[in-house]
Design a protein around this motif. Structure first.
Motif, PDB file in Angstrom:
ATOM      1  N   LEU A   1       0.821  -1.199   0.000  1.00  0.00           N
ATOM      2  CA  LEU A   1       0.000   0.000   0.000  1.00  0.00           C
ATOM      3  C   LEU A   1       0.861   1.258   0.000  1.00  0.00           C
ATOM      4  O   LEU A   1       0.598   2.210  -0.749  1.00  0.00           O
ATOM      5  N   LEU A   2       1.905   1.267   0.818  1.00  0.00           N
ATOM      6  CA  LEU A   2       2.814   2.415   0.830  1.00  0.00           C
ATOM      7  C   LEU A   2       3.510   2.583  -0.514  1.00  0.00           C
ATOM      8  O   LEU A   2       3.729   3.705  -0.981  1.00  0.00           O
ATOM      9  N   LYS A   3       3.826   1.457  -1.135  1.00  0.00           N
ATOM     10  CA  LYS A   3       4.457   1.512  -2.452  1.00  0.00           C
ATOM     11  C   LYS A   3       3.512   2.129  -3.470  1.00  0.00           C
ATOM     12  O   LYS A   3       3.927   2.930  -4.324  1.00  0.00           O
ATOM     13  N   ASP A   4       2.235   1.766  -3.398  1.00  0.00           N
ATOM     14  CA  ASP A   4       1.243   2.351  -4.306  1.00  0.00           C
ATOM     15  C   ASP A   4       1.086   3.850  -4.067  1.00  0.00           C
ATOM     16  O   ASP A   4       0.703   4.590  -4.986  1.00  0.00           O
ATOM     17  N   LEU A   5       1.373   4.275  -2.850  1.00  0.00           N
ATOM     18  CA  LEU A   5       1.313   5.699  -2.514  1.00  0.00           C
ATOM     19  C   LEU A   5       2.621   6.410  -2.865  1.00  0.00           C
ATOM     20  O   LEU A   5       2.801   7.569  -2.522  1.00  0.00           O
ATOM     21  N   ARG A   6       3.524   5.705  -3.508  1.00  0.00           N
ATOM     22  CA  ARG A   6       4.805   6.218  -3.999  1.00  0.00           C
ATOM     23  C   ARG A   6       5.858   6.355  -2.905  1.00  0.00           C
ATOM     24  O   ARG A   6       6.797   7.156  -3.032  1.00  0.00           O
ATOM     25  N   PHE A   7       5.751   5.547  -1.844  1.00  0.00           N
ATOM     26  CA  PHE A   7       6.756   5.556  -0.791  1.00  0.00           C
ATOM     27  C   PHE A   7       7.371   4.171  -0.675  1.00  0.00           C
ATOM     28  O   PHE A   7       6.658   3.173  -0.576  1.00  0.00           O
ATOM     29  N   ASN A   8       8.706   4.118  -0.685  1.00  0.00           N
ATOM     30  CA  ASN A   8       9.408   2.847  -0.589  1.00  0.00           C
ATOM     31  C   ASN A   8       9.849   2.608   0.852  1.00  0.00           C
ATOM     32  O   ASN A   8      10.390   3.500   1.510  1.00  0.00           O
ATOM     33  N   LEU A   9       9.602   1.393   1.337  1.00  0.00           N
ATOM     34  CA  LEU A   9       9.961   1.030   2.704  1.00  0.00           C
ATOM     35  C   LEU A   9      10.972  -0.101   2.647  1.00  0.00           C
ATOM     36  O   LEU A   9      10.739  -1.115   1.994  1.00  0.00           O
ATOM     37  N   GLU A  10      12.108   0.080   3.302  1.00  0.00           N
ATOM     38  CA  GLU A  10      13.137  -0.951   3.294  1.00  0.00           C
ATOM     39  C   GLU A  10      13.806  -1.063   4.661  1.00  0.00           C
ATOM     40  O   GLU A  10      13.781  -0.131   5.462  1.00  0.00           O
ATOM     41  N   THR A  11      14.388  -2.221   4.908  1.00  0.00           N
ATOM     42  CA  THR A  11      15.106  -2.458   6.153  1.00  0.00           C
ATOM     43  C   THR A  11      16.592  -2.209   5.933  1.00  0.00           C
ATOM     44  O   THR A  11      17.183  -2.757   4.999  1.00  0.00           O
ATOM     45  N   ILE A  12      17.181  -1.377   6.771  1.00  0.00           N
ATOM     46  CA  ILE A  12      18.613  -1.084   6.673  1.00  0.00           C
ATOM     47  C   ILE A  12      19.274  -1.366   8.025  1.00  0.00           C
ATOM     48  O   ILE A  12      18.597  -1.680   9.011  1.00  0.00           O
ATOM     49  N   HIS A  13      20.598  -1.251   8.062  1.00  0.00           N
ATOM     50  CA  HIS A  13      21.336  -1.415   9.306  1.00  0.00           C
ATOM     51  C   HIS A  13      22.279  -0.226   9.465  1.00  0.00           C
ATOM     52  O   HIS A  13      22.850   0.269   8.482  1.00  0.00           O
ATOM     53  N   VAL A  14      22.414   0.226  10.700  1.00  0.00           N
ATOM     54  CA  VAL A  14      23.297   1.338  11.037  1.00  0.00           C
ATOM     55  C   VAL A  14      24.521   0.761  11.734  1.00  0.00           C
ATOM     56  O   VAL A  14      24.388  -0.059  12.657  1.00  0.00           O
ATOM     57  N   ASP A  15      25.704   1.172  11.310  1.00  0.00           N
ATOM     58  CA  ASP A  15      26.945   0.596  11.838  1.00  0.00           C
ATOM     59  C   ASP A  15      26.993   0.598  13.363  1.00  0.00           C
ATOM     60  O   ASP A  15      27.406  -0.386  13.981  1.00  0.00           O
TER      61      ASP A  15
END
Length: 262
Positions: free
Chosen positions: A175-189
């Motif tokens: 749904l967020l993708k359809d709203l033009r927002f990408n959600l991803e999992t990242i890691h911080v050092d």
């Protein structure tokens, strides 16, 4: 990085960047407020949440065991080194997710001059439950360990619960993708294997050349900088729905497709 340009050009791009960022962030916050019930862990963990559903929720036990395993694997590693466990009912007070701008340290160098500063990426945000953003964890890690163990454990649990919810609620990501927002999992050092949720829009930002950054820092006297918008991203943006409909038309009625694209 983009090609070098002068300070007047930077000022114009900065004005555009801030206007676009403010508009998109306001829109995103509105979406998150509307979607807030979908970010709740109760449909995932059910009776394992304090005050949660009194009736059994399918898959709740499995989801809790998954959360517990993930929590222990991260909490007992550096930089957290916690010996705490988790047991139901969990105190997870989910609400409308909060947005925290992405920042990072940067050192600009040019012709013998340098500037160390904090850079903000204005069209990317860390998504978290309120008061549970990664920067709060970083602040806790700087505190006295005997005083922050419980608070740190609670904050880690909140972060990992949000990650679990987003893994299980795949429709929310779509749904967020359809709203033009990408959600991803990242890691911080500095936070080891802790999953951090990053949300961004289709328009990206970048740094100008180091000489421009140094000039700007010398003028402002402030050791911070904000990335500027990539204007080419605006010019090449496409409408996903239009592309989908054109693809259907091309497959079903090639003649009409040619009419549409000619």
């Amino acid at each position: 990085m983009t090609d070098s340009f002068d300070i007047p050009r930077l000022i114009e791009l900065r004005k555009l960047t801030r206007s676009v960022s403010e508009r998109i962030e306001t829109q995103l916050k509105s979406y998150l407020s509307t979607l807030a019930p979908l970010f709740s862990p109760q449909p995932i963990l059910g009776e394992y949440i304090r005050g949660g559903s009194k009736s059994s929720v399918k898959g709740a036990e499995k989801n809790f065991q998954e959360l517990k395993k993930h929590y222990l694997s991260i909490a007992r590693q550096k930089p957290f080194s916690l010996d705490s466990d988790i047991s139901p009912p969990l105190d997870i007070f989910a609400a409308t997710p909060a947005l925290t701008p992405v920042t990072y340290p940067y050192k600009a160098e040019n012709e013998g001059k340098s500037a160390e500063l904090t850079v903000t990426s204005p069209l990317q945000w860390i998504l978290s439950y309120p008061g549970m953003a990664p920067n709060q964890i970083t602040d806790l890690l700087k505190g006295i360990r005997s005083q922050i163990q419980d608070e740190l454990a609670h904050t880690l649990l909140q972060c990992m619960t949000l990650n679990l919810v987003l893994e299980k609620q795949t429709g929310l990501r779509n749904l967020l993708k359809d709203l033009r927002f990408n959600l991803e999992t990242i890691h911080v050092d500095s936070l080891g294997d802790l999953p951090v949720m990053l949300i961004s829009c289709p328009v990206s930002t970048e740094l100008p050349s180091d000489d421009v950054i140094i000039q700007n820092t010398e003028i402002s006297g402030i050791p911070s900088f904000e990335e500027i918008i990539k204007i080419n991203d605006i010019s090449v943006m496409s409408d996903p729905l239009r592309e989908t409909l054109l693809g259907i038309t091309r497959e079903v009625t090639p003649e009409i497709y040619q009419e549409l694209v000619s």
